[in-house]
Design a protein around this motif. Structure first.
Motif, PDB file in Angstrom:
ATOM      1  N   ALA A   1       0.820  -1.210   0.000  1.00 13.88           N
ATOM      2  CA  ALA A   1       0.000   0.000   0.000  1.00 13.88           C
ATOM      3  C   ALA A   1       0.856   1.263   0.000  1.00 13.88           C
ATOM      4  O   ALA A   1       0.530   2.247  -0.675  1.00 13.88           O
ATOM      5  CB  ALA A   1      -0.923   0.006   1.214  1.00 13.88           C
ATOM      6  N   LEU A   2       1.955   1.251   0.745  1.00  9.74           N
ATOM      7  CA  LEU A   2       2.787   2.448   0.883  1.00  9.74           C
ATOM      8  C   LEU A   2       4.004   2.432  -0.034  1.00  9.74           C
ATOM      9  O   LEU A   2       4.886   3.293   0.094  1.00  9.74           O
ATOM     10  CB  LEU A   2       3.220   2.614   2.344  1.00  9.74           C
ATOM     11  N   ALA A   3       4.035   1.522  -0.986  1.00 16.23           N
ATOM     12  CA  ALA A   3       5.165   1.447  -1.923  1.00 16.23           C
ATOM     13  C   ALA A   3       5.440   2.778  -2.628  1.00 16.23           C
ATOM     14  O   ALA A   3       6.608   3.148  -2.803  1.00 16.23           O
ATOM     15  CB  ALA A   3       4.942   0.323  -2.933  1.00 16.23           C
ATOM     16  N   PRO A   4       4.420   3.538  -3.035  1.00 11.77           N
ATOM     17  CA  PRO A   4       4.707   4.813  -3.712  1.00 11.77           C
ATOM     18  C   PRO A   4       5.470   5.839  -2.866  1.00 11.77           C
ATOM     19  O   PRO A   4       6.083   6.754  -3.416  1.00 11.77           O
ATOM     20  CB  PRO A   4       3.320   5.343  -4.086  1.00 11.77           C
ATOM     21  N   VAL A   5       5.428   5.711  -1.537  1.00 11.64           N
ATOM     22  CA  VAL A   5       6.161   6.649  -0.676  1.00 11.64           C
ATOM     23  C   VAL A   5       7.259   5.937   0.112  1.00 11.64           C
ATOM     24  O   VAL A   5       7.752   6.467   1.111  1.00 11.64           O
ATOM     25  CB  VAL A   5       5.208   7.424   0.277  1.00 11.64           C
ATOM     26  N   ALA A   6       7.653   4.755  -0.346  1.00 19.15           N
ATOM     27  CA  ALA A   6       8.646   3.961   0.392  1.00 19.15           C
ATOM     28  C   ALA A   6       9.964   4.704   0.559  1.00 19.15           C
ATOM     29  O   ALA A   6      10.639   4.560   1.582  1.00 19.15           O
ATOM     30  CB  ALA A   6       8.878   2.625  -0.309  1.00 19.15           C
ATOM     31  N   ALA A   7      10.348   5.520  -0.410  1.00 16.03           N
ATOM     32  CA  ALA A   7      11.633   6.223  -0.339  1.00 16.03           C
ATOM     33  C   ALA A   7      11.539   7.562   0.395  1.00 16.03           C
ATOM     34  O   ALA A   7      12.557   8.204   0.645  1.00 16.03           O
ATOM     35  CB  ALA A   7      12.177   6.448  -1.747  1.00 16.03           C
ATOM     36  N   SER A   8      10.347   7.961   0.764  1.00 14.70           N
ATOM     37  CA  SER A   8      10.167   9.262   1.411  1.00 14.70           C
ATOM     38  C   SER A   8      10.799   9.280   2.795  1.00 14.70           C
ATOM     39  O   SER A   8      10.651   8.340   3.572  1.00 14.70           O
ATOM     40  CB  SER A   8       8.680   9.606   1.531  1.00 14.70           C
ATOM     41  N   THR A   9      11.472  10.390   3.090  1.00 17.58           N
ATOM     42  CA  THR A   9      12.057  10.578   4.422  1.00 17.58           C
ATOM     43  C   THR A   9      11.240  11.571   5.245  1.00 17.58           C
ATOM     44  O   THR A   9      11.690  12.038   6.286  1.00 17.58           O
ATOM     45  CB  THR A   9      13.510  11.077   4.301  1.00 17.58           C
ATOM     46  N   ASP A  10      10.039  11.890   4.756  1.00 21.62           N
ATOM     47  CA  ASP A  10       9.151  12.838   5.430  1.00 21.62           C
ATOM     48  C   ASP A  10       8.010  12.064   6.090  1.00 21.62           C
ATOM     49  O   ASP A  10       7.141  11.525   5.397  1.00 21.62           O
ATOM     50  CB  ASP A  10       8.603  13.834   4.413  1.00 21.62           C
ATOM     51  N   PRO A  11       8.011  11.994   7.429  1.00 24.66           N
ATOM     52  CA  PRO A  11       6.946  11.222   8.087  1.00 24.66           C
ATOM     53  C   PRO A  11       5.552  11.763   7.788  1.00 24.66           C
ATOM     54  O   PRO A  11       4.603  10.991   7.648  1.00 24.66           O
ATOM     55  CB  PRO A  11       7.279  11.325   9.572  1.00 24.66           C
ATOM     56  N   ALA A  12       5.407  13.083   7.639  1.00 25.27           N
ATOM     57  CA  ALA A  12       4.095  13.665   7.353  1.00 25.27           C
ATOM     58  C   ALA A  12       3.602  13.244   5.969  1.00 25.27           C
ATOM     59  O   ALA A  12       2.415  12.948   5.789  1.00 25.27           O
ATOM     60  CB  ALA A  12       4.150  15.186   7.460  1.00 25.27           C
ATOM     61  N   GLU A  13       4.502  13.205   4.995  1.00 24.60           N
ATOM     62  CA  GLU A  13       4.116  12.764   3.649  1.00 24.60           C
ATOM     63  C   GLU A  13       3.675  11.301   3.669  1.00 24.60           C
ATOM     64  O   GLU A  13       2.677  10.935   3.056  1.00 24.60           O
ATOM     65  CB  GLU A  13       5.286  12.934   2.675  1.00 24.60           C
ATOM     66  N   ARG A  14       4.409  10.481   4.388  1.00 29.42           N
ATOM     67  CA  ARG A  14       4.073   9.059   4.462  1.00 29.42           C
ATOM     68  C   ARG A  14       2.725   8.851   5.157  1.00 29.42           C
ATOM     69  O   ARG A  14       1.913   8.042   4.730  1.00 29.42           O
ATOM     70  CB  ARG A  14       5.191   8.289   5.186  1.00 29.42           C
ATOM     71  N   ILE A  15       2.479   9.605   6.236  1.00 27.89           N
ATOM     72  CA  ILE A  15       1.205   9.490   6.967  1.00 27.89           C
ATOM     73  C   ILE A  15       0.047  10.007   6.119  1.00 27.89           C
ATOM     74  O   ILE A  15      -1.033   9.413   6.092  1.00 27.89           O
ATOM     75  CB  ILE A  15       1.290  10.214   8.326  1.00 27.89           C
TER      76      ILE A  15
ATOM     77  N   LEU B   1       1.443   9.899  19.334  1.00 26.56           N
ATOM     78  CA  LEU B   1       1.181  10.261  17.938  1.00 26.56           C
ATOM     79  C   LEU B   1       0.359   9.176  17.256  1.00 26.56           C
ATOM     80  O   LEU B   1      -0.627   9.475  16.570  1.00 26.56           O
ATOM     81  CB  LEU B   1       2.493  10.485  17.188  1.00 26.56           C
ATOM     82  N   LYS B   2       0.714   7.934  17.447  1.00 30.30           N
ATOM     83  CA  LYS B   2      -0.015   6.830  16.803  1.00 30.30           C
ATOM     84  C   LYS B   2      -1.465   6.775  17.283  1.00 30.30           C
ATOM     85  O   LYS B   2      -2.372   6.516  16.483  1.00 30.30           O
ATOM     86  CB  LYS B   2       0.695   5.498  17.049  1.00 30.30           C
ATOM     87  N   ARG B   3      -1.704   7.027  18.555  1.00 36.20           N
ATOM     88  CA  ARG B   3      -3.086   7.056  19.058  1.00 36.20           C
ATOM     89  C   ARG B   3      -3.861   8.206  18.427  1.00 36.20           C
ATOM     90  O   ARG B   3      -5.022   8.054  18.044  1.00 36.20           O
ATOM     91  CB  ARG B   3      -3.105   7.164  20.585  1.00 36.20           C
TER      92      ARG B   3
ATOM     93  N   THR C   1      -0.851  17.455   9.942  1.00 35.66           N
ATOM     94  CA  THR C   1      -0.642  18.448  11.000  1.00 35.66           C
ATOM     95  C   THR C   1      -0.216  17.776  12.302  1.00 35.66           C
ATOM     96  O   THR C   1       0.720  18.235  12.976  1.00 35.66           O
ATOM     97  CB  THR C   1      -1.930  19.275  11.214  1.00 35.66           C
ATOM     98  N   LEU C   2      -0.888  16.709  12.681  1.00 35.52           N
ATOM     99  CA  LEU C   2      -0.522  15.980  13.903  1.00 35.52           C
ATOM    100  C   LEU C   2       0.906  15.454  13.835  1.00 35.52           C
ATOM    101  O   LEU C   2       1.670  15.545  14.805  1.00 35.52           O
ATOM    102  CB  LEU C   2      -1.491  14.810  14.119  1.00 35.52           C
ATOM    103  N   THR C   3       1.259  14.909  12.690  1.00 37.70           N
ATOM    104  CA  THR C   3       2.584  14.318  12.530  1.00 37.70           C
ATOM    105  C   THR C   3       3.672  15.387  12.578  1.00 37.70           C
ATOM    106  O   THR C   3       4.679  15.236  13.288  1.00 37.70           O
ATOM    107  CB  THR C   3       2.674  13.535  11.208  1.00 37.70           C
TER     108      THR C   3
END
Length: 195
Positions: A73-87, A148-150, A185-187
């Protein structure tokens, strides 16, 4: 009299017909109930209940093959180093699937709300996506990461999508965008505080 292997084969075919019927209803986005599943599977409702004690157990089995695992599911953002982008991507992915299968998702939520002991039967896709999206990041202390996860579990779940569409009157696309923005925003706030 039918042979034992013949009966066993018929049971396998009947079970498969029930699961396939439930999966087809789920994919259609229509309301999913045991009577509808039984009718589509061409069996009686009593027969459906002989194979599955309740709708949530049937939905759980039917939906197993419908959703991709978090890595895929997250393969398109696998290389991203931005947690907000991935979330944000994980949130949008999840809620697009919630929208596409909303009849089944609503049925599962309804079942587990009325029987809280069955809550563990709900597919845990939201938690798997959140965990996978945040797995590369060790910037936050464990307690902050858990908070954060909650918070993300509230912002990016099916319940949030239904609040935004049903109660706030947003279109599905606007609801998904709003939830992704909230999750972003939360991330960002959590990582900024952690830094």
């Amino acid at each position: 009299m039918e042979s034992a292997p013949g009966r066993a084969n018929q049971k396998v075919r009947t079970r498969k017909a029930i699961v396939d019927a439930c999966r087809d209803l789920a994919r259609s986005g229509a309301e999913v109930t045991m009577p509808q599943v039984a009718a589509r599977a061409l069996v009686s409702e009593a027969t459906a209940y002989r194979y599955f004690p309740d709708l949530s157990s049937l939905l759980q089995e039917a939906l197993e093959s419908v959703w991709s695992g978090p890595e895929e599911a997250l393969a398109p953002v696998a290389a991203s180093t931005d947690p907000a982008e991935r979330i944000a991507f994980a949130t949008a992915y999840l809620l697009r699937h919630v929208h596409a299968h909303q009849g089944a998702v609503r049925a599962m939520i309804s079942t587990t709300i009325s029987a809280p002991t069955r809550a563990g039967a709900r597919p845990g896709m939201r938690f798997a996506l959140i965990d996978h999206a945040l797995a590369p990041f060790e910037d936050l202390p464990p307690a902050a990461m858990a908070r954060l996860k909650r918070s993300l579990a509230l912002a990016c779940g099916a319940e949030a999508f239904f609040v935004l569409t049903d109660l706030c009157g947003l279109s599905p696309d606007d609801a998904i965008a709003t939830a992704a923005e909230t999750a972003t925003t939360l991330t960002r706030a959590a990582f900024a505080a952690g830094a």
